[in-house]
Design an enzyme around this catalytic site. Sequence first.
Site, short mmCIF file in Angstrom:
data_model
loop_
_atom_site.label_atom_id
_atom_site.label_comp_id
_atom_site.label_asym_id
_atom_site.label_seq_id
_atom_site.Cartn_x
_atom_site.Cartn_y
_atom_site.Cartn_z
N CYS A 11 17.20 -8.85 -15.01
CA CYS A 11 17.58 -8.67 -13.60
C CYS A 11 18.81 -9.51 -13.26
CB CYS A 11 16.41 -9.05 -12.71
SG CYS A 11 16.84 -9.13 -10.96
N CYS A 14 18.00 -12.34 -10.82
CA CYS A 14 17.30 -13.44 -11.50
C CYS A 14 18.30 -14.30 -12.26
CB CYS A 14 16.22 -12.91 -12.43
SG CYS A 14 14.74 -12.30 -11.59
N ASP A 37 28.00 -11.55 -1.16
CA ASP A 37 28.02 -10.28 -1.90
C ASP A 37 29.35 -10.13 -2.62
OD1 ASP A 37 26.25 -7.41 -1.58
OD2 ASP A 37 28.32 -7.26 -2.33
N HIS A 53 10.66 -12.63 -8.88
CA HIS A 53 11.13 -11.26 -9.03
C HIS A 53 10.17 -10.29 -8.33
CE1 HIS A 53 13.51 -8.00 -10.66
NE2 HIS A 53 12.36 -7.37 -10.81
N ASN A 94 17.81 -2.17 1.31
CA ASN A 94 17.69 -0.85 0.72
C ASN A 94 16.49 -0.84 -0.22
OD1 ASN A 94 20.04 0.20 1.99
ND2 ASN A 94 21.30 -0.88 0.48
N HIS A 105 15.77 -6.00 -7.20
CA HIS A 105 15.22 -7.33 -6.88
C HIS A 105 15.34 -7.43 -5.36
CE1 HIS A 105 14.84 -11.86 -7.93
NE2 HIS A 105 14.87 -11.78 -6.61
N HIS A 107 16.15 -7.89 -1.75
CA HIS A 107 17.23 -8.65 -1.13
C HIS A 107 17.48 -8.12 0.27
CE1 HIS A 107 18.99 -5.35 -3.49
NE2 HIS A 107 19.94 -5.28 -2.56
P1 DGP Z 1 21.85 -2.74 -2.91
O1 DGP Z 1 22.76 -1.56 -3.08
O2 DGP Z 1 21.18 -2.78 -1.53
O3 DGP Z 1 20.88 -2.86 -4.04
O4 DGP Z 1 22.79 -4.01 -2.90
C1 DGP Z 1 23.11 -4.74 -4.04
C2 DGP Z 1 24.27 -5.62 -3.69
O5 DGP Z 1 24.38 -6.59 -4.71
C3 DGP Z 1 25.61 -4.90 -3.62
O6 DGP Z 1 26.12 -5.00 -2.28
C4 DGP Z 1 26.51 -5.64 -4.57
C5 DGP Z 1 25.74 -6.91 -4.87
N1 DGP Z 1 25.89 -7.40 -6.23
C6 DGP Z 1 25.59 -6.73 -7.37
N2 DGP Z 1 25.86 -7.48 -8.45
C7 DGP Z 1 26.30 -8.69 -7.97
C8 DGP Z 1 26.74 -9.89 -8.60
O7 DGP Z 1 26.76 -10.05 -9.82
N3 DGP Z 1 27.15 -10.89 -7.76
C9 DGP Z 1 27.13 -10.77 -6.40
N4 DGP Z 1 27.57 -11.81 -5.68
N5 DGP Z 1 26.73 -9.64 -5.78
C10 DGP Z 1 26.34 -8.62 -6.56
#
Ligand code: DGP
Length: 121
Positions: A11, A14, A37, A53, A94, A105, A107
């Site tokens: 993950c 994680c 993000d 998790h 989401n 995971h 969020h």
């Molecule tokens: P969702 O689509 O609701 O599952 O949102 C996942 C969010 O996670 C998306 O807006 C981009 C963010 N994200 C994915 N990978 C990473 C990462 O490696 N670092 C950071 N800071 N954000 C990430």
Amino acid sequence: MSDVLRFDDNCVFCKIIKGDIPSTKVYEDNLCYAFRDINPQAPTHILVVPKVHITSVAEVDRHNEALVGHMFTVIAKIARDEGLDEGGYRVISNCGPDACQSVPHLHFHILGGKKMREGMV
Ligand code: DGP
């Protein structure tokens, strides 16, 4: 509430919590972690994740409801600290494929710093 860390080795969130993938930390306690993000959809876009998790909102139940309640206390604190209180902000989670959840995971997105469009919510 247990503060024992339970990770999923595959993950991405994680890995972020463990520090194996770098992130811009906004807040951390023994139960949850918040970071910016990677692909911001608003001037302020922060993710709040539990340190255990949990795949999504669909896995919230009486065993982890206190943790999720705590996460909302943290969300409100972060929003205050980020200066979002006056203008307001959106909190989104989401859940599953129809909602386009891309990281399995749990969020919560905190989005703020601009006037958002009326639309899905
Ligand atoms: P969702 O689509 O609701 O599952 O949102 C996942 C969010 O996670 C998306 O807006 C981009 C963010 N994200 C994915 N990978 C990473 C990462 O490696 N670092 C950071 N800071 N954000 C990430």
